[in-house]
Design an enzyme around this catalytic site. Structure first.
Site, PDB file in Angstrom:
ATOM      1  N   PRO A 206      22.370   8.065  39.299  1.00  0.00           N
ATOM      2  CG  PRO A 206      24.774   8.587  39.006  1.00  0.00           C
ATOM      3  CD  PRO A 206      23.513   9.078  39.768  1.00  0.00           C
ATOM      4  CB  CYS A 207      20.244   3.314  38.376  1.00  0.00           C
ATOM      5  SG  CYS A 207      20.284   3.759  36.536  1.00  0.00           S
ATOM      6  CD  GLN A 208      26.057   3.239  36.743  1.00  0.00           C
ATOM      7  OE1 GLN A 208      25.519   3.826  37.708  1.00  0.00           O
ATOM      8  NE2 GLN A 208      26.733   4.026  35.923  1.00  0.00           N
ATOM      9  CG  ASN A 245      16.402   5.178  38.745  1.00  0.00           C
ATOM     10  OD1 ASN A 245      17.639   4.754  38.342  1.00  0.00           O
ATOM     11  ND2 ASN A 245      16.531   6.123  39.902  1.00  0.00           N
TER      12      ASN A 245
END
Length: 737
Positions: A206-208, A245
C-alpha cells in the site's frame, strides 16, 4: 399485478416435499421447481418460510426470499411490460440452475488438465486480486501459473478471494489474513505454502503515504511496507518478483526512496556466495592493518545476512556488544573513574548501546504505537508532532547520532580519535544495507582488489534489476490511463526482464465506450441483476455510426483481431480465464463471511451493477458538468445556478478515449452519457476485471470506517488491472526457466 408464493408438492419416498414457486398473473399460472426439498412439518405456509427445526433453514429461507424478490422485480418492477411464460421460466431458471449447480459440486472441482509446465506464485497485499486474476489468466507455450497463497489484512479481501478462487474456480489456494509487519507473519506464510517451491512473488505494498494524490505522513504504518515485502523475498527466493507502486514513488524524497528500494533489492544475497565475500574482506587486512576492527565489523555485518531471523537477532546483539567492549576498553583512556560513572556524555554512549541491543523490542513497540496512532486518527492536530518526535528517537540512526554528539562533546584527544571514529563508523555499518556495505568495502581496496570485488559482487547478488519500469495500463488493453511503477527482480539464474512489451499501439487502445456501452441501461438509484439489450442507434441517434465505429474485435490482450476476436465487452461477459476453468461454477455474491457460512448466496446473471441515490441538485450539477465537458468549464454556470460544490474535482469520462486513473470514490467520475456516478461493475470494467469476478461485502463506506473497511469500490480502485498483470505474467512465462 402478479402474486408470487411457494407451495409444497407431494412428498417423495424419503418424506421430503419439493418446494415450488407459483406465479399468478391475469388469470394465468406458472409453476417452477426451486430445486429444494423439505419435510412438510418444517414449512410454515403462512409466512412462506422454512422453520428453525430444519438444519438448513437460514440458507433455504435466504434462497426463497432472493428468488421471490427476483420474480417480483421481473413481473412488477421491470421496464418491460409483456413476458411470455417461456421468458419468465427461462429467466428464473437461470437463478435456480446457478443455485443447484453450486450445491451439486464440491468446493474443489477438478480442473481441466493442461499439458505443460505449471509455475507457482504468491500474491502479497492482494486486495481484490488484480495480480491474482492476471496471473491465472496467463499462458505461454503450455506454461501457466498455479496460485498458492494470497495475503492481505482485510476480511473482505479474504472473502472476495475465497469466493472467487476456492468456491467459484475450485482452486485450493490458501489465504493468509495477517499484517505483514507482525513477527510471526513469515512463519505463517511458509506454513500456508506447505513446502512447495515458489517461482514468483507479486504484490503492491500500500502506497497512500507517498502517493502523489494524497498526504505525505511521517510514521504512517504503510510507509515502510516494501522492506517487509523484500524480507519475504529474501526467505522464499523466487525466480522472479514483481513489486507494483504508484508513479509518485520515483520522486518521493527527491528520488531517495526509489534508490533505497533498488539498494535493498541489490542487498538480497545468494547466501551460498557469502563465504567468498567474507574471505575477501578478511584478506584486505593484509593491506589495511590499521583498519582490522572495521574490516571485522564488515565481515560480521555481511554474515548476518545468511542467518534466520532468530539467529540474525543474536548476531546483531553480538555485533553491538563487540563495539561496546571496544568502548569499555577506551573509557579509562579518555575520562577518569568518577567521570565514567557520572558523566552525561558517557552515559549517553553506554545507554545508546543498550537501546541498539534491544532494537527488535523497540521496533515492535514502534509498530504498536504507529498502529494505535493510525487507529486514533492522529494527524493534523496538536498530538502529531509529539508522536513524530518520540518515534524518531527510537530509530537506530537517531540513537547513533546522539552517540556521535556525545563523543563530539567529550573532545577526545588526537591520540584516541581514530578509535572513537572507528566505533562510530562500526555503528553506522550496523545500519547500512549490504549494497552500501559493498561500496564501503571499496574504500579499502586498491585497483586490482576492486576488480576482484566487482566479480564477487556480480556473483553474490541474488537478483538483477537495473531500474523500475513505468507501465501505462492502456498499453495492455485496459481502457484506462493508469500509470504504475513496476520493480521486477530477476534471480541471477533466470533471464533478465527489464520491461513489459505493450500489447496494443496508441491507435489501438480500448476506449471507455467499448468498455461500458452495453451496461448503459441503469438510472439513478437503480440496480440491475441481468443484462439488457442496448440499442446504440436509438440511444445516440445522429452519432450512432460514429459510436459503433468505436467497437473493435480484439484478442484478450486488446490487440485488434478481426478473424476470431471479440469486443472488450464480450470478453468481459464471457471471461478471459484460460482453459483450466471450464468447470467453474456460476458466480455469486455474499454480504459477509457469516453469510457465506450460512449459504446466503445471491446468484445473479450480472453483479455489482447498482447506482447511487443522488438528489435532484446533484443530478442537475452533474448534468451541467456533463454538458460543459469538464468541471472547470462548468464552474461559472454552477455558481449561477446555485449548484457549486466543495468537491475538488469531477472527471467526465470521454467515450472515445481512455478513462483517467480509477480511484476508490465513484462520485469522482461522471458517466459519459448519463448524469450519474459509476457503478462498481463499470469501474471494474475500466480496470479490466471480468464480469464473473464478483466484489463481495459492502458496496461503499465512509468516514473513519475507510481506515479499516475495504468495501467494493475500494477493492476495485486499489487493484492492479488484471490485463496489466496478465501481460507481466505472460512475459515471465516467456522467460522463466
Amino acid at each position: 399485478m402478479a402474486t408470487i408464493n411457494y407451495y409444497l408438492d407431494k412428498a417423495d419416498k424419503k418424506g421430503l416435499s419439493p418446494i415450488h414457486l407459483r406465479i399468478n398473473c391475469n388469470g394465468k399460472q406458472i409453476k417452477i421447481s426451486t430445486g429444494e426439498k423439505i419435510a412438510s412439518i418444517d414449512f410454515d405456509k403462512d409466512i412462506q418460510q422454512v422453520k428453525n427445526s430444519s438444519d438448513k433453514h437460514i440458507e433455504i429461507n435466504h434462497y426463497l426470499s432472493y428468488l421471490k424478490d427476483r420474480a417480483d422485480e421481473l413481473l412488477n418492477k421491470s421496464y418491460k411490460k409483456n413476458y411470455t411464460n417461456k421468458e419468465i421460466k427461462e429467466t428464473l431458471n437461470d437463478y435456480i440452475n446457478a443455485y443447484k449447480e453450486n450445491h451439486s459440486v464440491n468446493i474443489l472441482r477438478e480442473q481441466i488438465s493442461l499439458y505443460g509446465k505449471p509455475f507457482t506464485f504468491v500474491d502479497l497485499f492482494a486486495g481484490a486480486g488484480g495480480f491474482s486474476e492476471g496471473f491465472i489468466q496467463a499462458e505461454h507455450n503450455n506454461k501457466f501459473f498455479d496460485f498458492l497463497v494470497a495475503n492481505d489484512i482485510n476480511e473482505n479481501c479474504e472473502l472476495t478471494h475465497v469466493v472467487r478462487y476456492n468456491h467459484q474456480l475450485g482452486l485450493d489456494t490458501e489465504f493468509l489474513c495477517q499484517d505483514i509487519t507482525e513477527p510471526d507473519f513469515l512463519d505463517n506464510l511458509i506454513s500456508k505454502i506447505k513446502g512447495r517451491k515458489v517461482d514468483v512473488v507479486c504484490g503492491g505494498p500500500p502506497c497512500q503515504s507517498f502517493s502523489l494524490a494524497g498526504k505525505r505522513k511521517k510514521f504512517d504504518k504503510k510507509d515502510d511496507l516494501f522492506s517487509h515485502y523484500l524480507e519475504v523475498i529474501k526467505v522464499l527466493q523466487p525466480k522472479y518478483f514483481v513489486m507494483e507502486n504508484v508513479k509518485g514513488i520515483l520522486t518521493k524524497e527527491k528520488g531517495k526512496i526509489k534508490e533505497l528500494i533498488l539498494k535493498e533489492i541489490n542487498s538480497i544475497l545468494d547466501i551460498n556466495e557469502i563465504p567468498k565475500l567474507t574471505e575477501f574482506i578478511k584478506g584486505l587486512k593484509k593491506t589495511n592493518k590499521e583498519d582490522d576492527f572495521l574490516l571485522d565489523c564488515l565481515v560480521k555485518r555481511v554474515e548476518i545476512e545468511q542467518y534466520s531471523e532468530v539467529k540474525g537477532e543474536e548476531a546483531k546483539e553480538v555485533y553491538i556488544k563487540t563495539i561496546e567492549a571496544k568502548f569499555r576498553k577506551l573509557t579509562p583512556e579518555i575520562v577518569d573513574y568518577k567521570t565514567s560513572k557520572t558523566d552525561e556524555r558517557i552515559s549517553t554512549i553506554r545507554h545508546g548501546f543498550n537501546l541498539l541491543i534491544r532494537n527488535k523490542e523497540w521496533e515492535k513497540l514502534k509498530r504498536d504505537i504507529i498502529r494505535e496512532k493510525d487507529y486514533c486518527n492522529i494527524d493534523n492536530d496538536y498530538f502529531v508532532d509529539s508522536f513524530t518526535r518520540f518515534l524518531t528517537e527510537l530509530d537506530s540512526n537517531e540513537i547513533i547520532l546522539k552517540i556521535e554528539e556525545a563523543f563530539k562533546q567529550l573532545k577526545v584527544s588526537n591520540l584516541h580519535k581514530k578509535t572513537c571514529n572507528d566505533i562510530l563508523t562500526a555503528l553506522k555499518i550496523y545500519t547500512l544495507n549490504i549494497d552500501d556495505c559493498l561500496n564501503l568495502t571499496k574504500d579499502f581496496c586498491d585497483e586490482t582488489q576492486n576488480l576482484e570485488l566487482n566479480n564477487i559482487v556480480n556473483d553474490i547478488r541474488l537478483y538483477k534489476i537495473e531500474a523500475p519500469f513505468i507501465a501505462n495500463s492502456s498499453d495492455y488493453g485496459v481502457p484506462q490511463n493508469r500509470e504504475r511503477v513496476l520493480f521486477i527482480g530477476c534471480r541471477k539464474d533466470q533471464k533478465f526482464i527489464s520491461e513489459i512489451p505493450a500489447t496494443v499501439k496508441d491507435e489501438e487502445k480500448v476506449s471507455v465506450f467499448e468498455a461500458l456501452y452495453d451496461l448503459d441501461f441503469v438510472g439513478n438509484d437503480d440496480e440491475a441483476h441481468t443484462y439488457e439489450v442496448v440499442d446504440i442507434t436509438k440511444q445516440y441517434n445522429g452519432t450512432a455510426k460514429k459510436m459503433k465505429s468505436l467497437l473493435k474485435e480484439r484478442s484478450i490482450n486488446g490487440k485488434p483481431n478481426s478473424s476470431n476476436g471479440k469486443t472488450f465487452s464480450e470478453w468481459s461477459k464471457e471471461g478471459r480465464l484460460n482453459g483450466r476453468f471450464k468447470n467453474a461454477s456460476k458466480p455469486f455474491y455474499v454480504k459477509s463471511t457469516e453469510a457465506l457460512s450460512n449459504g446466503e448466496k445471491v446468484f445473479d446473471v450480472l453483479h455489482n451493477h447498482k447506482t447511487s441515490k443522488q438528489n435532484d441538485d446533484v443530478i442537475k450539477r452533474l448534468e451541467i458538468i456533463l454538458k460543459e465537458g469538464d468541471y472547470k468549464s462548468a464552474q461559472k454556470k454552477l455558481d449561477k445556478c446555485g449548484l457549486s460544490s466543495n468537491k475538488r474535482n469531477y472527471n467526465v469520462l470521454n467515450p472515445e478515449k481512455q478513462s483517467p486513473t480509477v480511484m476508490t470514490i465513484p462520485d469522482d467520475y461522471i458517466h459519459y452519457n448519463t448524469p450519474r456516478a459509476l457503478t462498481v461493475r463499470e469501474m471494474a470494467r475500466l480496470q479490466s476485471f471480468d464480469d464473473s469476478f464478483v466484489f463481495q461485502g459492502k458496496r461503499s463506506t465512509g468516514g473513519n470506517k475507510r481506515k479499516t473497511e475495504v468495501p467494493q469500490f475500494t477493492l476495485v480502485g486499489n487493484a492492479v488491472p488484471p490485463l496489466l498483470a496478465r501481460a507481466v505474467a505472460t512475459e515471465i512465462l516467456k522467460n522463466i526457466k
